[in-house]
Design a protein around this motif. Structure first.
Motif, PDB file in Angstrom:
ATOM      1  N   ALA A 185      -1.022  -0.186   3.195  1.00  0.00           N
ATOM      2  CA  ALA A 185       0.289  -0.214   2.545  1.00  0.00           C
ATOM      3  C   ALA A 185       0.150  -0.579   1.073  1.00  0.00           C
ATOM      4  CB  ALA A 185       1.202  -1.209   3.256  1.00  0.00           C
ATOM      5  N   PHE A 186      -0.754  -1.501   0.783  1.00  0.00           N
ATOM      6  CA  PHE A 186      -1.038  -1.879  -0.609  1.00  0.00           C
ATOM      7  C   PHE A 186      -1.528  -0.674  -1.410  1.00  0.00           C
ATOM      8  CE2 PHE A 186      -4.626  -3.314  -3.399  1.00  0.00           C
ATOM      9  CZ  PHE A 186      -3.850  -3.806  -4.439  1.00  0.00           C
ATOM     10  N   LEU A 187      -2.465   0.072  -0.849  1.00  0.00           N
ATOM     11  CA  LEU A 187      -3.001   1.239  -1.556  1.00  0.00           C
ATOM     12  C   LEU A 187      -1.950   2.333  -1.708  1.00  0.00           C
ATOM     13  CD1 LEU A 187      -6.553   1.464   0.066  1.00  0.00           C
ATOM     14  CD2 LEU A 187      -5.888   0.374  -2.081  1.00  0.00           C
ATOM     15  N   LEU A 188      -1.179   2.575  -0.656  1.00  0.00           N
ATOM     16  CA  LEU A 188      -0.129   3.594  -0.739  1.00  0.00           C
ATOM     17  C   LEU A 188       0.979   3.165  -1.688  1.00  0.00           C
ATOM     18  CD1 LEU A 188       0.211   4.715   2.997  1.00  0.00           C
ATOM     19  CD2 LEU A 188      -0.710   6.049   1.093  1.00  0.00           C
ATOM     20  N   GLY A 189       1.134   1.858  -1.881  1.00  0.00           N
ATOM     21  CA  GLY A 189       2.156   1.361  -2.801  1.00  0.00           C
ATOM     22  C   GLY A 189       1.959   1.842  -4.224  1.00  0.00           C
ATOM     23  N   PHE A 190       0.728   2.143  -4.579  1.00  0.00           N
ATOM     24  CA  PHE A 190       0.474   2.675  -5.924  1.00  0.00           C
ATOM     25  C   PHE A 190       1.036   4.090  -6.061  1.00  0.00           C
ATOM     26  CE2 PHE A 190      -2.809  -0.622  -5.807  1.00  0.00           C
ATOM     27  CZ  PHE A 190      -2.624  -1.203  -7.057  1.00  0.00           C
ATOM     28  N   ALA A 191       1.222   4.777  -4.935  1.00  0.00           N
ATOM     29  CA  ALA A 191       1.794   6.128  -4.958  1.00  0.00           C
ATOM     30  C   ALA A 191       3.309   6.106  -4.825  1.00  0.00           C
ATOM     31  CB  ALA A 191       1.186   6.978  -3.845  1.00  0.00           C
ATOM     32  N   GLY A 192       3.875   4.966  -4.414  1.00  0.00           N
ATOM     33  CA  GLY A 192       5.330   4.859  -4.291  1.00  0.00           C
ATOM     34  C   GLY A 192       5.761   4.519  -2.876  1.00  0.00           C
ATOM     35  N   TRP A 193       7.001   4.034  -2.762  1.00  0.00           N
ATOM     36  CA  TRP A 193       7.535   3.651  -1.460  1.00  0.00           C
ATOM     37  C   TRP A 193       7.641   4.823  -0.481  1.00  0.00           C
ATOM     38  CZ3 TRP A 193       7.550  -1.166   0.039  1.00  0.00           C
ATOM     39  CH2 TRP A 193       7.606  -2.180  -0.908  1.00  0.00           C
ATOM     40  N   PRO A 194       7.957   6.043  -0.935  1.00  0.00           N
ATOM     41  CA  PRO A 194       7.957   7.164   0.026  1.00  0.00           C
ATOM     42  C   PRO A 194       6.598   7.365   0.699  1.00  0.00           C
ATOM     43  CG  PRO A 194       9.139   7.782  -1.957  1.00  0.00           C
ATOM     44  CD  PRO A 194       8.487   6.475  -2.256  1.00  0.00           C
ATOM     45  N   ALA A 195       5.515   7.167  -0.064  1.00  0.00           N
ATOM     46  CA  ALA A 195       4.182   7.308   0.522  1.00  0.00           C
ATOM     47  C   ALA A 195       3.949   6.238   1.577  1.00  0.00           C
ATOM     48  CB  ALA A 195       3.120   7.207  -0.574  1.00  0.00           C
ATOM     49  N   VAL A 196       4.415   5.018   1.323  1.00  0.00           N
ATOM     50  CA  VAL A 196       4.273   3.935   2.305  1.00  0.00           C
ATOM     51  C   VAL A 196       5.049   4.271   3.575  1.00  0.00           C
ATOM     52  CG1 VAL A 196       4.675   1.488   2.763  1.00  0.00           C
ATOM     53  CG2 VAL A 196       3.957   2.222   0.477  1.00  0.00           C
ATOM     54  N   ALA A 197       6.291   4.736   3.412  1.00  0.00           N
ATOM     55  CA  ALA A 197       7.133   5.056   4.563  1.00  0.00           C
ATOM     56  C   ALA A 197       6.540   6.185   5.395  1.00  0.00           C
ATOM     57  CB  ALA A 197       8.541   5.420   4.091  1.00  0.00           C
ATOM     58  N   VAL A 198       6.088   7.247   4.724  1.00  0.00           N
ATOM     59  CA  VAL A 198       5.500   8.380   5.448  1.00  0.00           C
ATOM     60  C   VAL A 198       4.217   7.953   6.147  1.00  0.00           C
ATOM     61  CG1 VAL A 198       4.428  10.652   5.181  1.00  0.00           C
ATOM     62  CG2 VAL A 198       6.539  10.126   3.962  1.00  0.00           C
ATOM     63  N   GLY A 199       3.397   7.156   5.461  1.00  0.00           N
ATOM     64  CA  GLY A 199       2.138   6.716   6.047  1.00  0.00           C
ATOM     65  C   GLY A 199       2.334   5.894   7.303  1.00  0.00           C
ATOM     66  N   LEU A 200       3.212   4.904   7.239  1.00  0.00           N
ATOM     67  CA  LEU A 200       3.442   4.048   8.403  1.00  0.00           C
ATOM     68  C   LEU A 200       4.157   4.811   9.518  1.00  0.00           C
ATOM     69  CD1 LEU A 200       4.484   0.691   6.708  1.00  0.00           C
ATOM     70  CD2 LEU A 200       2.266   1.319   7.668  1.00  0.00           C
ATOM     71  N   GLY A 201       5.149   5.623   9.141  1.00  0.00           N
ATOM     72  CA  GLY A 201       5.873   6.388  10.147  1.00  0.00           C
ATOM     73  C   GLY A 201       4.960   7.333  10.905  1.00  0.00           C
ATOM     74  N   THR A 202       4.066   8.007  10.176  1.00  0.00           N
ATOM     75  CA  THR A 202       3.131   8.928  10.820  1.00  0.00           C
ATOM     76  C   THR A 202       2.183   8.187  11.751  1.00  0.00           C
ATOM     77  OG1 THR A 202       3.208  10.411   8.892  1.00  0.00           O
ATOM     78  CG2 THR A 202       1.345  10.661  10.403  1.00  0.00           C
ATOM     79  N   PHE A 208      -5.495   1.290  17.082  1.00  0.00           N
ATOM     80  CA  PHE A 208      -4.457   1.680  16.135  1.00  0.00           C
ATOM     81  C   PHE A 208      -5.036   2.051  14.770  1.00  0.00           C
ATOM     82  CE2 PHE A 208      -0.363   0.240  13.807  1.00  0.00           C
ATOM     83  CZ  PHE A 208       0.186   1.512  13.930  1.00  0.00           C
ATOM     84  N   GLY A 209      -6.277   1.633  14.518  1.00  0.00           N
ATOM     85  CA  GLY A 209      -6.888   1.898  13.218  1.00  0.00           C
ATOM     86  C   GLY A 209      -6.936   3.374  12.844  1.00  0.00           C
ATOM     87  N   PRO A 210      -7.418   4.269  13.735  1.00  0.00           N
ATOM     88  CA  PRO A 210      -7.457   5.687  13.370  1.00  0.00           C
ATOM     89  C   PRO A 210      -6.090   6.252  13.027  1.00  0.00           C
ATOM     90  CG  PRO A 210      -8.855   5.277  15.275  1.00  0.00           C
ATOM     91  CD  PRO A 210      -8.103   4.010  15.019  1.00  0.00           C
ATOM     92  N   ALA A 211      -5.045   5.830  13.763  1.00  0.00           N
ATOM     93  CA  ALA A 211      -3.696   6.316  13.464  1.00  0.00           C
ATOM     94  C   ALA A 211      -3.221   5.794  12.113  1.00  0.00           C
ATOM     95  CB  ALA A 211      -2.722   5.875  14.566  1.00  0.00           C
ATOM     96  N   LEU A 212      -3.530   4.533  11.804  1.00  0.00           N
ATOM     97  CA  LEU A 212      -3.153   3.977  10.495  1.00  0.00           C
ATOM     98  C   LEU A 212      -3.837   4.761   9.365  1.00  0.00           C
ATOM     99  CD1 LEU A 212      -3.282   0.119  11.131  1.00  0.00           C
ATOM    100  CD2 LEU A 212      -1.272   1.432  10.397  1.00  0.00           C
ATOM    101  N   LEU A 213      -5.090   5.069   9.535  1.00  0.00           N
ATOM    102  CA  LEU A 213      -5.831   5.782   8.496  1.00  0.00           C
ATOM    103  C   LEU A 213      -5.352   7.217   8.357  1.00  0.00           C
ATOM    104  CD1 LEU A 213      -9.223   4.214   9.497  1.00  0.00           C
ATOM    105  CD2 LEU A 213      -8.206   4.018   7.220  1.00  0.00           C
ATOM    106  N   ALA A 214      -5.079   7.878   9.482  1.00  0.00           N
ATOM    107  CA  ALA A 214      -4.526   9.240   9.427  1.00  0.00           C
ATOM    108  C   ALA A 214      -3.144   9.217   8.793  1.00  0.00           C
ATOM    109  CB  ALA A 214      -4.470   9.836  10.826  1.00  0.00           C
ATOM    110  N   GLY A 215      -2.353   8.189   9.113  1.00  0.00           N
ATOM    111  CA  GLY A 215      -1.039   8.058   8.505  1.00  0.00           C
ATOM    112  C   GLY A 215      -1.116   7.872   7.000  1.00  0.00           C
ATOM    113  N   ALA A 216      -2.102   7.079   6.561  1.00  0.00           N
ATOM    114  CA  ALA A 216      -2.274   6.872   5.118  1.00  0.00           C
ATOM    115  C   ALA A 216      -2.586   8.187   4.415  1.00  0.00           C
ATOM    116  CB  ALA A 216      -3.379   5.863   4.862  1.00  0.00           C
TER     117      ALA A 216
END
Length: 227
Positions: free
Chosen positions: A172-189, A212-220
């Motif tokens: 979430a920290f890394l995706l935060g540099f791309a914006g909140w939409p990236a965080v939302a899409v990453g976690l939702g996926t 859950f790790g692979p899903a988190l990474l694919a979501g990111a």
């Protein structure tokens, strides 16, 4: 999109991935146990020092093509999603510990803290230098997701492990540099993917712990589509 950039990114992924099988094999052990000192199939000990880790190809008797293929595909996808931007090399390098974490979690339901820290700091530092104005939102995203996941992990039933909490906060920290939409899409996926796997196992009556790790990474990775 330059086809040369995609090809170069895929070649980088394939080359880096060739060195991951032995590292993943040695680290795929239960929590608290040291890295494997020898091959479990032939009992051949791994060389001491760096030579026991830096090795291209199979770990020993096990196949070693999976990480190279995966990292090659991830590299190509990153090139397609991001294009020729300064953040591309950062994400290509971040994919290396990412694929390694996914392999280990699939093998033994563990996400080593050192690898999670390497992913967060190794990618977070250059991203902060490239976009200093995004440090605040990135830290906020990591803190909020980390706190939320920690609350879930403390609930009865342990739906999440502490490794999942740390990795979720780091991504979430890394995706935060791309914006909140990236965080939302990453976690939702990530949750959609994990939910689909849980449903499939339930239908097949094969209930078991799900990494859950692979899903988190694919979501990111999917989160970068919102950039």
């Amino acid at each position: 999109m330059s086809s040369q950039l995609v090809i170069l990114s895929m070649l980088f992924g394939a080359t880096a991935g060739a060195f991951l099988p032995r590292v993943a094999y040695r680290l795929t052990v239960p929590f608290g146990e040291p890295a494997r000192p020898a091959c479990a199939r032939c009992d051949r000990p791994f060389p001491p020092g760096a030579a026991g880790w830096i090795h291209a190809g199979p770990a020993c008797c096990a196949s070693g093509i999976g990480p190279a293929v995966t990292l090659s595909l991830v590299g190509g996808l990153l090139a397609v999603l991001l294009g020729p931007v300064p953040q591309l090399p950062v994400h290509l390098l971040a994919a290396i510990p990412g694929v390694l974490l996914a392999a280990i979690d699939l093998g033994c339901l563990r996400l080593p803290d050192k690898l999670v820290g390497t992913l967060a700091l190794g990618a977070g530092t250059p991203l902060a230098l490239l976009a200093p104005g995004r440090i605040g939102p990135a830290l906020a995203a990591g803190t909020l997701v980390g706190a939320g996941y920690l609350a879930i992990a403390m609930l009865p039933g342990r739906g999440l492990g502490l490794g999942d909490v740390k990795l979720g906060a780091a991504l979430a920290f890394l995706l935060g540099f791309a914006g909140w939409p990236a965080v939302a899409v990453g976690l939702g996926t990530a949750h959609l993917l994990n939910g689909a796997v849980a449903t499939w196992l339930l239908v097949r009556r094969r209930a078991r712990p799900i990494p859950f790790g692979p899903a988190l990474l694919a979501g990111a990775l999917a989160g970068l589509t919102a950039v």
